[in-house]
Design an enzyme around this catalytic site. Structure first.
Site, PDB file in Angstrom:
ATOM      1  N   ASN A  37      -6.562  14.017  11.008  1.00 37.19           N
ATOM      2  CA  ASN A  37      -5.783  14.796  11.986  1.00 37.19           C
ATOM      3  C   ASN A  37      -5.063  15.966  11.325  1.00 37.19           C
ATOM      4  O   ASN A  37      -4.281  16.655  11.986  1.00 37.19           O
ATOM      5  CB  ASN A  37      -4.793  13.897  12.753  1.00 37.19           C
ATOM      6  CG  ASN A  37      -3.691  13.350  11.854  1.00 37.19           C
ATOM      7  OD1 ASN A  37      -3.639  13.657  10.671  1.00 37.19           O
ATOM      8  ND2 ASN A  37      -2.807  12.556  12.430  1.00 37.19           N
ATOM      9  N   THR A 122      -1.797  -0.355  -1.896  1.00 44.64           N
ATOM     10  CA  THR A 122      -0.930   0.263  -2.898  1.00 44.64           C
ATOM     11  C   THR A 122      -0.148  -0.743  -3.737  1.00 44.64           C
ATOM     12  O   THR A 122       0.162  -1.855  -3.269  1.00 44.64           O
ATOM     13  CB  THR A 122       0.074   1.203  -2.191  1.00 44.64           C
ATOM     14  OG1 THR A 122       1.118   1.557  -3.124  1.00 44.64           O
ATOM     15  CG2 THR A 122       0.752   0.559  -0.999  1.00 44.64           C
ATOM     16  N   TYR A 147       7.200   1.940   3.377  1.00 45.57           N
ATOM     17  CA  TYR A 147       5.814   2.333   3.105  1.00 45.57           C
ATOM     18  C   TYR A 147       5.019   1.129   2.590  1.00 45.57           C
ATOM     19  O   TYR A 147       3.954   0.784   3.128  1.00 45.57           O
ATOM     20  CB  TYR A 147       5.791   3.486   2.096  1.00 45.57           C
ATOM     21  CG  TYR A 147       4.446   3.680   1.440  1.00 45.57           C
ATOM     22  CD1 TYR A 147       3.311   3.989   2.199  1.00 45.57           C
ATOM     23  CD2 TYR A 147       4.293   3.535   0.056  1.00 45.57           C
ATOM     24  CE1 TYR A 147       2.069   4.145   1.587  1.00 45.57           C
ATOM     25  CE2 TYR A 147       3.061   3.689  -0.551  1.00 45.57           C
ATOM     26  CZ  TYR A 147       1.952   3.994   0.213  1.00 45.57           C
ATOM     27  OH  TYR A 147       0.725   4.142  -0.389  1.00 45.57           O
ATOM     28  N   PHE A 175      -2.468   2.143  -8.063  1.00 48.39           N
ATOM     29  CA  PHE A 175      -1.158   2.446  -8.631  1.00 48.39           C
ATOM     30  C   PHE A 175      -0.973   3.958  -8.450  1.00 48.39           C
ATOM     31  O   PHE A 175      -1.333   4.461  -7.390  1.00 48.39           O
ATOM     32  CB  PHE A 175      -1.073   1.844 -10.039  1.00 48.39           C
ATOM     33  CG  PHE A 175      -0.837   0.338  -9.951  1.00 48.39           C
ATOM     34  CD1 PHE A 175      -1.750  -0.489  -9.265  1.00 48.39           C
ATOM     35  CD2 PHE A 175       0.312  -0.246 -10.449  1.00 48.39           C
ATOM     36  CE1 PHE A 175      -1.513  -1.858  -9.097  1.00 48.39           C
ATOM     37  CE2 PHE A 175       0.554  -1.612 -10.290  1.00 48.39           C
ATOM     38  CZ  PHE A 175      -0.357  -2.416  -9.616  1.00 48.39           C
ATOM     39  N   ARG A 288      16.490   7.512  -6.852  1.00 50.83           N
ATOM     40  CA  ARG A 288      15.909   7.780  -5.533  1.00 50.83           C
ATOM     41  C   ARG A 288      15.739   6.432  -4.833  1.00 50.83           C
ATOM     42  O   ARG A 288      15.140   5.519  -5.420  1.00 50.83           O
ATOM     43  CB  ARG A 288      14.543   8.443  -5.768  1.00 50.83           C
ATOM     44  CG  ARG A 288      13.904   9.078  -4.582  1.00 50.83           C
ATOM     45  CD  ARG A 288      12.579   9.739  -4.973  1.00 50.83           C
ATOM     46  NE  ARG A 288      11.530   8.773  -5.300  1.00 50.83           N
ATOM     47  CZ  ARG A 288      10.251   9.084  -5.485  1.00 50.83           C
ATOM     48  NH1 ARG A 288       9.858  10.355  -5.419  1.00 50.83           N
ATOM     49  NH2 ARG A 288       9.356   8.178  -5.770  1.00 50.83           N
TER      50      ARG A 288
HETATM   51  N1  LIG Z   1      -1.119   9.051  -3.818  1.00 48.19           N
HETATM   52  C1  LIG Z   1      -0.941   7.861  -4.372  1.00 48.19           C
HETATM   53  O1  LIG Z   1      -0.453   7.726  -5.495  1.00 48.19           O
HETATM   54  C2  LIG Z   1      -1.355   6.608  -3.640  1.00 48.19           C
HETATM   55  C3  LIG Z   1      -1.180   5.377  -4.261  1.00 48.19           C
HETATM   56  C4  LIG Z   1      -1.571   4.215  -3.575  1.00 48.19           C
HETATM   57  C5  LIG Z   1      -2.157   4.291  -2.332  1.00 48.19           C
HETATM   58  N2  LIG Z   1      -2.314   5.498  -1.753  1.00 48.19           N
HETATM   59  C6  LIG Z   1      -2.937   5.547  -0.427  1.00 48.19           C
HETATM   60  O2  LIG Z   1      -4.077   6.403  -0.487  1.00 48.19           O
HETATM   61  C7  LIG Z   1      -4.273   7.076   0.743  1.00 48.19           C
HETATM   62  C8  LIG Z   1      -4.412   8.564   0.513  1.00 48.19           C
HETATM   63  O3  LIG Z   1      -3.252   9.054  -0.115  1.00 48.19           O
HETATM   64  P1  LIG Z   1      -3.110  10.610  -0.465  1.00 48.19           P
HETATM   65  O4  LIG Z   1      -2.168  10.703  -1.608  1.00 48.19           O
HETATM   66  O5  LIG Z   1      -4.440  11.232  -0.549  1.00 48.19           O
HETATM   67  O6  LIG Z   1      -2.348  11.108   0.852  1.00 48.19           O
HETATM   68  P2  LIG Z   1      -2.586  12.434   1.699  1.00 48.19           P
HETATM   69  O7  LIG Z   1      -1.381  12.563   2.567  1.00 48.19           O
HETATM   70  O8  LIG Z   1      -2.939  13.580   0.831  1.00 48.19           O
HETATM   71  O9  LIG Z   1      -3.860  12.070   2.580  1.00 48.19           O
HETATM   72  C9  LIG Z   1      -3.805  11.331   3.775  1.00 48.19           C
HETATM   73  C10 LIG Z   1      -4.747  11.989   4.785  1.00 48.19           C
HETATM   74  O10 LIG Z   1      -4.750  11.216   5.991  1.00 48.19           O
HETATM   75  C11 LIG Z   1      -4.574  12.077   7.108  1.00 48.19           C
HETATM   76  N3  LIG Z   1      -3.902  11.272   8.155  1.00 48.19           N
HETATM   77  C12 LIG Z   1      -2.684  10.681   8.102  1.00 48.19           C
HETATM   78  N4  LIG Z   1      -2.425  10.004   9.239  1.00 48.19           N
HETATM   79  C13 LIG Z   1      -3.520  10.165  10.043  1.00 48.19           C
HETATM   80  C14 LIG Z   1      -3.877   9.701  11.330  1.00 48.19           C
HETATM   81  N5  LIG Z   1      -3.038   8.956  12.062  1.00 48.19           N
HETATM   82  N6  LIG Z   1      -5.065  10.060  11.837  1.00 48.19           N
HETATM   83  C15 LIG Z   1      -5.922  10.830  11.134  1.00 48.19           C
HETATM   84  N7  LIG Z   1      -5.646  11.301   9.893  1.00 48.19           N
HETATM   85  C16 LIG Z   1      -4.460  10.973   9.351  1.00 48.19           C
HETATM   86  C17 LIG Z   1      -3.742  13.234   6.592  1.00 48.19           C
HETATM   87  O11 LIG Z   1      -3.879  14.417   7.342  1.00 48.19           O
HETATM   88  C18 LIG Z   1      -4.315  13.394   5.175  1.00 48.19           C
HETATM   89  O12 LIG Z   1      -5.418  14.263   5.143  1.00 48.19           O
HETATM   90  C19 LIG Z   1      -3.077   6.673   1.614  1.00 48.19           C
HETATM   91  O13 LIG Z   1      -3.502   5.637   2.470  1.00 48.19           O
HETATM   92  C20 LIG Z   1      -2.052   6.157   0.629  1.00 48.19           C
HETATM   93  O14 LIG Z   1      -1.209   5.181   1.194  1.00 48.19           O
HETATM   94  C21 LIG Z   1      -1.932   6.650  -2.365  1.00 48.19           C
HETATM   95  O1  LIG Z   2      10.791  14.969  -8.766  1.00 44.29           O
HETATM   96  C1  LIG Z   2      10.551  13.798  -9.095  1.00 44.29           C
HETATM   97  C2  LIG Z   2       9.532  13.030  -8.491  1.00 44.29           C
HETATM   98  C3  LIG Z   2       9.371  11.726  -8.891  1.00 44.29           C
HETATM   99  N1  LIG Z   2      10.141  11.182  -9.857  1.00 44.29           N
HETATM  100  C4  LIG Z   2       9.928   9.802 -10.298  1.00 44.29           C
HETATM  101  O2  LIG Z   2       8.597   9.688 -10.720  1.00 44.29           O
HETATM  102  C5  LIG Z   2       8.074   8.381 -10.414  1.00 44.29           C
HETATM  103  C6  LIG Z   2       6.797   8.524  -9.617  1.00 44.29           C
HETATM  104  O3  LIG Z   2       7.151   9.016  -8.318  1.00 44.29           O
HETATM  105  P1  LIG Z   2       6.069   9.555  -7.268  1.00 44.29           P
HETATM  106  O4  LIG Z   2       6.827  10.062  -6.105  1.00 44.29           O
HETATM  107  O5  LIG Z   2       5.113  10.461  -7.953  1.00 44.29           O
HETATM  108  O6  LIG Z   2       5.235   8.251  -6.895  1.00 44.29           O
HETATM  109  P2  LIG Z   2       5.727   6.827  -6.386  1.00 44.29           P
HETATM  110  O7  LIG Z   2       5.688   5.891  -7.576  1.00 44.29           O
HETATM  111  O8  LIG Z   2       6.979   6.894  -5.607  1.00 44.29           O
HETATM  112  O9  LIG Z   2       4.596   6.436  -5.340  1.00 44.29           O
HETATM  113  C7  LIG Z   2       3.205   6.690  -5.522  1.00 44.29           C
HETATM  114  O10 LIG Z   2       2.573   5.552  -6.026  1.00 44.29           O
HETATM  115  C8  LIG Z   2       2.778   4.394  -5.277  1.00 44.29           C
HETATM  116  C9  LIG Z   2       2.027   3.288  -5.968  1.00 44.29           C
HETATM  117  O11 LIG Z   2       2.638   2.984  -7.205  1.00 44.29           O
HETATM  118  C10 LIG Z   2       2.413   4.599  -3.812  1.00 44.29           C
HETATM  119  O12 LIG Z   2       1.251   4.088  -3.359  1.00 44.29           O
HETATM  120  C11 LIG Z   2       2.687   5.966  -3.220  1.00 44.29           C
HETATM  121  O13 LIG Z   2       1.806   6.297  -2.148  1.00 44.29           O
HETATM  122  C12 LIG Z   2       2.600   7.074  -4.166  1.00 44.29           C
HETATM  123  O14 LIG Z   2       3.309   8.156  -3.595  1.00 44.29           O
HETATM  124  C13 LIG Z   2       9.194   7.656  -9.659  1.00 44.29           C
HETATM  125  O15 LIG Z   2       9.871   6.851 -10.564  1.00 44.29           O
HETATM  126  C14 LIG Z   2      10.110   8.783  -9.183  1.00 44.29           C
HETATM  127  O16 LIG Z   2      11.464   8.412  -9.062  1.00 44.29           O
HETATM  128  C15 LIG Z   2      11.147  11.925 -10.468  1.00 44.29           C
HETATM  129  O17 LIG Z   2      11.870  11.427 -11.338  1.00 44.29           O
HETATM  130  N2  LIG Z   2      11.314  13.214 -10.071  1.00 44.29           N
END
Ligand SMILES: NC(=O)c1ccc[n+]([C@@H]2O[C@H](COP(=O)([O-])OP(=O)(O)OC[C@H]3O[C@@H](n4cnc5c(N)ncnc54)[C@H](O)[C@@H]3O)[C@@H](O)[C@H]2O)c1
Ligand SMILES: O=c1ccn([C@@H]2O[C@H](COP(=O)(O)OP(=O)(O)O[C@H]3O[C@H](CO)[C@H](O)[C@H](O)[C@H]3O)[C@@H](O)[C@H]2O)c(=O)[nH]1
Length: 335
Positions: A37, A122, A147, A175, A288
């Site tokens: 979306n 996650t 989350y 992770f 945070r």
């Molecule tokens: N980034 C991380 O470190 C991390 C870690 C663990 C799990 N995940 C999971 O991996 C997935 C992807 O994460 P990302 O970092 O690429 O996030 P992202 O926000 O870049 O991608 C999510 C995508 O889903 C789409 N979306 C969200 N809600 C929707 C809906 N209701 N209908 C249709 N499309 C929708 C968004 O437009 C986006 O393109 C997520 O499910 C997230 O929970 C991410």
């Molecule tokens: O400006 C910043 C941003 C982040 N952090 C720290 O960096 C670490 C990583 O933070 P991120 O926001 O990059 O990632 P998170 O660990 O909060 O979460 C990410 O990893 C998770 C899994 O471990 C989830 O799935 C989630 O979707 C994904 O955003 C955290 O300790 C955060 O406090 C800072 O100190 N400064």
């Protein structure tokens, strides 16, 4: 693999991880349909070779149309909201999008006889694990932010629906997904950006004067949070292995995906100074809300059962994130 088994729907394929998933699948000869979306994703991030449906996963009629038009074998369910601090402020936004999205998707998959789902779960489902052990699939799941709770609920819903129907799943608990494709054509671009590595890259590039380190009094060696950073292309590989696993008829299961190495926030900043050659100013800031002390994966099970072999280390992660930043400093905006 039978040709029909190569038809994959990537829900969330315009997102950061999804766009890498789509490219990898196409490079490996899969037929890829993307559903998104565009709430946090970018149209320009979607590989031109994929077929794109713009719409919302909570819209069952829309999903039914997609499944009736396309002969899908596996759904890779990546679409969700995923920002820990935002979920602390606005939990309902997370339960609505993530949990309702999962329910509607499963309803439509069952109605349209789509057999397999690979779900993006996650590390946040594990909460704040005690001690500094690596987290295995047997560890208790006690989320400390909405989350993580939404993703745990999604895992549970999927498990029960799978038991009651002809539906098989793999839950992959990533992770910290990080880095970018080596091509520099796709990468991480969120508005606002909250993830550590892209914020460090913005600081190195001069788009921010400094970054903030959220908390220096955690129960970790240098007091800053420890996370397990895993390259998105290693994650993409794991999904392809998970699809093969399901197509071979193995049982539904869950796997933790990480590098099994922990890096503190300060270590990430230091590594980024080395890789970019830039000074990168980092200031101490308050904790945070919602952040666990340490999250590091034990990925033995994924290596053993799925035969997953992550290839990238922390230097590759920072290098590829920096390459994306240098090639596309404004992300997809001025692409
Ligand atoms: N980034 C991380 O470190 C991390 C870690 C663990 C799990 N995940 C999971 O991996 C997935 C992807 O994460 P990302 O970092 O690429 O996030 P992202 O926000 O870049 O991608 C999510 C995508 O889903 C789409 N979306 C969200 N809600 C929707 C809906 N209701 N209908 C249709 N499309 C929708 C968004 O437009 C986006 O393109 C997520 O499910 C997230 O929970 C991410
Ligand atoms: O400006 C910043 C941003 C982040 N952090 C720290 O960096 C670490 C990583 O933070 P991120 O926001 O990059 O990632 P998170 O660990 O909060 O979460 C990410 O990893 C998770 C899994 O471990 C989830 O799935 C989630 O979707 C994904 O955003 C955290 O300790 C955060 O406090 C800072 O100190 N400064």
């Amino acid at each position: 693999m039978a040709e029909q088994n190569k038809n994959v729907l990537v829900a969330g394929g315009a997102g950061y991880i999804g766009s890498h998933m789509v490219k990898k699948l196409l490079d490996e000869g899969y037929h890829v349909v993307v559903l998104d979306n565009l709430s946090t994703g970018h149209k320009k991030a979607i590989d031109q070779r994929a077929k794109f449906y713009e719409g919302d996963t909570r819209d069952k009629a829309f999903l039914d149309r997609v499944f009736q038009n396309e002969d899908i074998n596996t759904v890779i369910h990546m679409d969700a909201f995923s920002i820990v601090p935002e979920s602390m402020k606005n939990p309902l936004k997370y339960f609505d999008n993530n949990v309702i999205g999962m329910i509607k998707l499963l309803e439509s998959m069952v109605d349209n006889h789509v057999p397999n789902i690979v779900f993006s779960s996650t590390a946040a489902t594990f909460g704040n694990p005690k001690g500094n052990r690596k987290i295995t699939e047997k560890d208790p799941q006690n989320p400390i932010n909405p989350y993580g709770e939404s993703k745990l609920i999604m895992e549970k819903i999927m498990k029960w629906v799978s038991k009651a129907n002809h539906l098989h799943y793999v839950a992959l608990r990533y992770f910290n997904a990080s880095g970018a494709d080596a091509s520099g054509k796709i990468g991480e671009d969120h508005h606002p950006e909250t993830h550590l590595i892209p914020i460090v890259m913005q600081t190195a590039y001069g788009q921010r004067k400094n970054l903030q380190i959220f908390g220096d009094d955690y129960d970790t060696p240098d007091g800053t949070n420890v996370r397990d950073y895993i390259h998105i292309n290693d994650l993409a590989d794991a999904h392809i292995l998970a699809m093969k696993y399901l197509n071979e008829g193995h049982k539904s299961d869950s796997f933790n995906l990480g590098s099994s190495k922990g890096f503190s926030v300060k270590q990430i900043v230091d590594t980024s100074r080395d890789v970019t050659g830039k000074p990168i100013q980092a200031n101490d800031a308050p904790r945070r809300p919602g952040d666990p002390d340490t999250l590091v994966a034990d990925s033995t099970k994924a290596k053993k059962v799925l035969h997953w072999k992550p290839k990238y280390g922390i230097h590759d992660i920072v290098k590829t994130a920096w390459n994306w930043k240098e090639k596309h400093p404004e992300g997809y905006q001025k692409y």
